[in-house]
Design an enzyme around this catalytic site. Structure first.
Site, mmCIF file in Angstrom:
data_model
loop_
_atom_site.group_PDB
_atom_site.id
_atom_site.type_symbol
_atom_site.label_atom_id
_atom_site.label_comp_id
_atom_site.label_asym_id
_atom_site.label_seq_id
_atom_site.Cartn_x
_atom_site.Cartn_y
_atom_site.Cartn_z
ATOM 1 N N PHE A 142 -0.462 -1.097 -0.472
ATOM 2 C CA PHE A 142 0.174 -1.533 0.766
ATOM 3 C C PHE A 142 -0.894 -1.782 1.822
ATOM 4 O O PHE A 142 -1.694 -0.900 2.121
ATOM 5 C CB PHE A 142 1.182 -0.508 1.303
ATOM 6 C CG PHE A 142 1.906 -1.032 2.518
ATOM 7 C CD1 PHE A 142 2.990 -1.890 2.374
ATOM 8 C CD2 PHE A 142 1.476 -0.716 3.788
ATOM 9 C CE1 PHE A 142 3.628 -2.421 3.493
ATOM 10 C CE2 PHE A 142 2.111 -1.242 4.912
ATOM 11 C CZ PHE A 142 3.199 -2.088 4.766
ATOM 12 N N ASP A 227 -9.133 0.552 2.540
ATOM 13 C CA ASP A 227 -8.064 0.645 3.532
ATOM 14 C C ASP A 227 -7.752 2.137 3.699
ATOM 15 O O ASP A 227 -7.094 2.742 2.860
ATOM 16 C CB ASP A 227 -6.840 -0.137 3.041
ATOM 17 C CG ASP A 227 -5.655 -0.035 3.998
ATOM 18 O OD1 ASP A 227 -5.673 0.841 4.893
ATOM 19 O OD2 ASP A 227 -4.707 -0.820 3.832
ATOM 20 N N LYS A 256 -3.305 3.887 12.150
ATOM 21 C CA LYS A 256 -2.346 4.988 12.304
ATOM 22 C C LYS A 256 -2.787 6.153 13.195
ATOM 23 O O LYS A 256 -2.432 6.198 14.357
ATOM 24 C CB LYS A 256 -1.913 5.469 10.929
ATOM 25 C CG LYS A 256 -1.139 4.359 10.190
ATOM 26 C CD LYS A 256 -0.207 4.854 9.141
ATOM 27 C CE LYS A 256 0.829 3.799 8.781
ATOM 28 N NZ LYS A 256 0.580 3.037 7.580
#
Ligand SMILES: *Cc1c(COP(=O)(O)O)cnc(C)c1O
Length: 403
Positions: A142, A227, A256
């Site tokens: 993702f 990532d 995040k």
């Protein structure tokens, strides 16, 4: 603002005016403190989802509040036409504590990954020519919801209906070294990997796999991109998840947890890779603004504070042991996956039902990659709060589990 409005009314009014892109649960959170959040009907929950790994220091951290207040009074935003001192300070902190030499700031994980893809393409074209543009990513990964990052995301369900997708992306299976060897070649610009897959179901990349990716990238002049939007910034018990394997990338993306709840994303790179960007090549109006980068500095100061990461590892061991006991008690099969405080408990069935009962009982978790219960508690969660979460899980299983 909608103050003092009850959940039922919020939902009715929301459905009338907010785009229907989320399969939202029938609840609205209005207040938080530490590891706890309260909904609009004043029901209290233990937050083991933390805004999907965003509120890693819990809710209402006094240092984050103070930083936001102070910076709001000084200056919220200036253009990147001028130097932004807090941006310099945050970049220095990230560089001092990682493989990277240079940082670019955006506002989200997708934007950071979009930047990483652009940087890798520029680098490949500059050094090798137009034929080298392919980005290899992993099945079940993702990377975000922009057109390029949802194409990088190796899951069909995010891509359907958006065709034609950007070209030059291909997918291989995680931890299958032979598959990677068969795919990386002269056309490869980059290999993009989450050191621990988050949304895909908490699947860590093996050390040997990352070593193979590094070796293949070096052999073919491709860049290795990590990532770490979800698994980075202390979540794994080290500052960056890839530190567990000691295999360094050329580029890494963060978002995040970096802003403690304020939107921010970052693209980190070695000097060699970063040099492919020249003035005018990439930009972001809000990226690296004074407020977001001030909070970023505070978040990093806390995570890098003496003993903090060790305490994450301690809490992780304690929580994992509790989860393993429950997995054995209910014979769910499968091992607890993950590292630090990104943990996944695979269950063969009833995942969404368990998540639902936990919510009724006051514990927020979710279910990813099909049937994996995922836990992302605050990194400063207390042991007695972990005990409470384990008790609720035990009760939820005793209600729905049929063996
Ligand atoms: C959440 C996530 C993203 C996307 O971040 P946004 O801020 O939602 O754009 C990208 N990569 C990973 C690994 C993520 O977990």
């Amino acid at each position: 603002m909608l103050e003092g409005v009850q959940t039922e009314e919020i939902i009715i009014r929301g459905k009338a005016v907010v785009m229907n892109t989320y399969g939202r649960l029938p609840m609205a959170l209005v207040r938080g403190e530490g590891s706890w959040v309260w909904d609009a009907d004043n029901k209290k929950y233990l937050d083991f989802l933390t805004g999907l790994a965003v509120n890693s220091l819990g809710h209402g951290h006094p240092k984050i509040i103070a930083t936001i207040q102070e910076q709001a009074q000084l200056l919220l935003h200036t253009s990147n036409l001028y130097w932004i001192p807090n941006q310099v300070a945050l970049a220095e902190l990230l560089v001092a504590n990682s493989f990277a030499d240079k940082v670019f700031f955006g506002n989200s994980g997708a934007e950071a990954n979009e930047g990483a893809i652009k940087l890798a393409r520029k680098y490949a074209k500059k050094h090798y020519g137009d034929h080298k543009f392919e980005i290899i990513t992993l099945e079940n990964s993702f990377h975000g919801r922009t057109l390029a990052t949802l194409t990088a995301t190796g899951q069909k369900k995010y891509q359907e209906g958006y065709e034609p997708l950007p070209t030059g992306f291909s997918y291989v299976k995680l931890n299958d070294i032979a598959a990677l060897e068969g795919r990386v070649d002269d056309q490869t610009a980059a290999v993009l990997i989450e050191p621990i897959q988050g949304e895909g179901g908490v699947y860590p990349a093996d050390k040997e796999y990352l070593q193979a990716a590094r070796r293949l990238c070096d052999k073919y002049g491709a860049l290795l991109i990590y990532d770490e939007v979800q698994c980075g910034l202390g979540r794994s018990g080290k500052l960056f998840a890839h530190e567990w394997n000691g295999v360094t990338p050329d580029i890494m993306t963060l978002a995040k947890a970096l802003g403690g709840g304020i939107p921010i994303g970052a693209l980190l790179a070695t000097d060699k890779a970063a040099a492919a960007f020249q003035p005018g090549d990439h930009a972001s109006t809000f990226g690296g603004n004074p407020l977001a980068t001030a909070v970023g500095c505070t978040v990093l100061d806390i995570i890098l504070g003496a003993g903090f990461l060790e305490s994450v590892q301690k809490r992780s061991a304690y929580f994992r042991k509790g989860l393993e006991k429950l997995a054995e008690k209910y014979q769910t099969g499968g091992m607890i996956r993950g590292q630090g405080l990104i943990l996944g408990w695979p269950v063969p069935k009833l995942g969404p039902e368990i998540v639902g009962v936990c919510r009724q009982q006051g514990l927020l978790i979710n279910c990813v990659g099909g049937l994996t219960l995922r836990f992302l508690p605050p990194l400063n969660i207390r042991e007695d709060e972990i005990d409470q979460a384990l008790e609720i899980l035990d009760r939820a299983f005793s209600q729905v589990w049929t063996g």
